[in-house]
Design a protein around this motif. Structure first.
Motif, PDB file in Angstrom:
ATOM      1  N   GLN A   1     -52.682  37.147  13.628  1.00  0.00           N
ATOM      2  CA  GLN A   1     -51.557  36.175  13.727  1.00  0.00           C
ATOM      3  C   GLN A   1     -51.001  35.947  15.347  1.00  0.00           C
ATOM      4  OE1 GLN A   1     -49.812  34.424  11.178  1.00  0.00           O
ATOM      5  NE2 GLN A   1     -51.558  34.943  10.128  1.00  0.00           N
ATOM      6  N   THR A   2     -51.425  37.072  16.032  1.00  0.00           N
ATOM      7  CA  THR A   2     -50.967  37.005  17.602  1.00  0.00           C
ATOM      8  C   THR A   2     -52.032  36.774  18.618  1.00  0.00           C
ATOM      9  OG1 THR A   2     -50.850  39.322  17.920  1.00  0.00           O
ATOM     10  CG2 THR A   2     -48.742  38.234  17.013  1.00  0.00           C
ATOM     11  N   GLY A   3     -53.121  37.445  18.520  1.00  0.00           N
ATOM     12  CA  GLY A   3     -54.218  37.463  19.281  1.00  0.00           C
ATOM     13  C   GLY A   3     -53.716  38.363  20.620  1.00  0.00           C
ATOM     14  N   SER A   4     -52.700  39.190  20.356  1.00  0.00           N
ATOM     15  CA  SER A   4     -52.251  40.112  21.534  1.00  0.00           C
ATOM     16  C   SER A   4     -53.060  41.231  21.704  1.00  0.00           C
ATOM     17  CB  SER A   4     -50.888  40.648  20.988  1.00  0.00           C
ATOM     18  OG  SER A   4     -50.358  41.491  22.018  1.00  0.00           O
ATOM     19  N   LEU A   5     -53.405  41.500  22.890  1.00  0.00           N
ATOM     20  CA  LEU A   5     -54.281  42.595  23.354  1.00  0.00           C
ATOM     21  C   LEU A   5     -53.473  43.900  22.988  1.00  0.00           C
ATOM     22  CD1 LEU A   5     -56.799  43.675  24.305  1.00  0.00           C
ATOM     23  CD2 LEU A   5     -55.965  43.520  26.670  1.00  0.00           C
ATOM     24  N   ALA A   6     -52.398  43.967  23.568  1.00  0.00           N
ATOM     25  CA  ALA A   6     -51.391  45.175  22.957  1.00  0.00           C
ATOM     26  C   ALA A   6     -51.542  45.694  21.615  1.00  0.00           C
ATOM     27  CB  ALA A   6     -49.734  44.796  23.666  1.00  0.00           C
ATOM     28  N   ILE A   7     -51.560  44.452  20.672  1.00  0.00           N
ATOM     29  CA  ILE A   7     -51.573  44.836  19.380  1.00  0.00           C
ATOM     30  C   ILE A   7     -53.009  45.454  19.182  1.00  0.00           C
ATOM     31  CG2 ILE A   7     -51.641  43.771  17.134  1.00  0.00           C
ATOM     32  CD1 ILE A   7     -49.289  42.507  17.729  1.00  0.00           C
ATOM     33  N   ALA A   8     -53.983  44.665  19.829  1.00  0.00           N
ATOM     34  CA  ALA A   8     -55.402  45.357  19.631  1.00  0.00           C
ATOM     35  C   ALA A   8     -55.434  46.723  19.987  1.00  0.00           C
ATOM     36  CB  ALA A   8     -56.187  44.415  20.289  1.00  0.00           C
ATOM     37  N   ALA A   9     -54.977  46.958  21.167  1.00  0.00           N
ATOM     38  CA  ALA A   9     -54.885  48.468  21.561  1.00  0.00           C
ATOM     39  C   ALA A   9     -54.327  49.394  20.455  1.00  0.00           C
ATOM     40  CB  ALA A   9     -53.959  48.581  22.899  1.00  0.00           C
TER      41      ALA A   9
END
Length: 303
Positions: free
Chosen positions: A35-43
């Motif tokens: 939904q976000t493409g956030s690298l922090a969430i990917a981490a």
């Protein structure tokens, strides 16, 4: 139910709960990342995926370590706990390196895109924090009872997860409110560093146990005090300790009156063993009895 059986049951409950929580977090964070493409969430997603792998391995190690001693493993199977903890540290260290590399690459390029649907991402991460906090509370209660290194390592890692998760929320908020896309990469890099430090700490403890490092100084001092204060013990020497998983092995020589009967000497040794076990229940105690003033034989330097 004996203390050993109760401890095994508690350790298994912590392992099963860890697997369930890790699986739930992986599913939730996969959706949040999509939904976000956030690298922090990917981490945090990569971290949760590693958590799931390690939790499954930890559960297997806990189950194996709970097996009683047998003909092939006279001292039990608790070293499996240290092997699992060491494997955990290696996997955590590798995942932190991947996350840090991706974050640095984005910072160097300077073209990071703003995450999307920040509200959905924040909601999922908040859910992750609540779920993780509940798991950590239970794991710490179990570890306090059983002193299991696998449960302690798992708890420490999940506790470390709370900081990257909070950082991910801050990164999503900064991206949405302030348009600071690079905050996402900075938070991911910080999360990777936290993971790396935790991995080194966990790995050192497991490595020390596998290399038969002695018990902590406070444990040795406690044993020393118990032996010195025990009735019938005139002295002691060659106190040696080592740890294996959640158990501590103690070996010492006590000096007794050589004129007393074998039954009397045995009673003193058995009483001392019980005294040590009352204070340190997760120990295996071996006591050798020597007459006071006995001289070492040149062919037996270990006496």
């Amino acid at each position: 139910m004996s203390d050993t059986e109760n401890h095994n049951r508690l350790n298994l409950s912590a392992g099963l709960l860890s697997c369930a929580v890790a699986l739930a977090l992986v599913v939730a964070k996969l959706w949040a990342y999509a939904q976000t493409g956030s690298l922090a969430i990917a981490a945090t997603l990569a971290d949760s995926a590693m958590d799931l792998m390690m939790s499954l391995g930890a559960l297997a190690a806990i189950a194996y370590a709970a097996k009683p001693a047998d003909d092939d493993h006279n001292f039990g199977h608790t070293s499996a706990e240290d092997l699992a903890a060491l494997a955990q540290s290696v996997i955590i260290l590798a995942s932190s390196g991947v996350i840090a590399t991706a974050a640095i690459w984005r910072l160097v390029r300077g073209d990071a895109a703003l995450p999307e649907n920040e509200g959905a991402g924040i909601a999922i991460i908040a859910f992750s924090i609540v779920l993780t906090l509940g798991l950590v509370i239970w794991q710490r209660r179990v570890a306090a009872r059983t002193d299991n290194p696998v449960v302690k390592a798992d708890s420490l890692h999940y506790l470390g997860d709370l900081i990257p998760n909070v950082g991910a929320i801050l990164a999503l908020w900064a991206s949405a409110s302030l348009g600071l896309a690079q905050v996402d990469s900075v938070v991911a890099l910080g999360a990777a560093l936290i993971l790396a430090f935790g991995a080194v700490r966990i790995g050192k403890g497991a490595f020390d146990a596998l290399m038969d490092r002695q018990a902590p100084a406070e444990v040795i001092a406690g044993i020393d005090a118990i032996v010195r204060a025990h009735d019938g013990v005139r002295g002691f020497h060659d106190l040696k300790t080592r740890r294996s998983g959640s158990r501590t092995f103690i070996n010492l020589h006590v000096e007794l009156d050589g004129d007393q009967t074998l039954d009397q000497a045995h009673a003193i040794g058995a009483s001392l063993r019980r005294a040590i076990l009352r204070t340190y229940p997760r120990t295996d105690v071996m006591i050798h009895k020597d007459p006071v003033g006995v001289q070492k034989h040149p062919d037996d330097p270990s006496l």
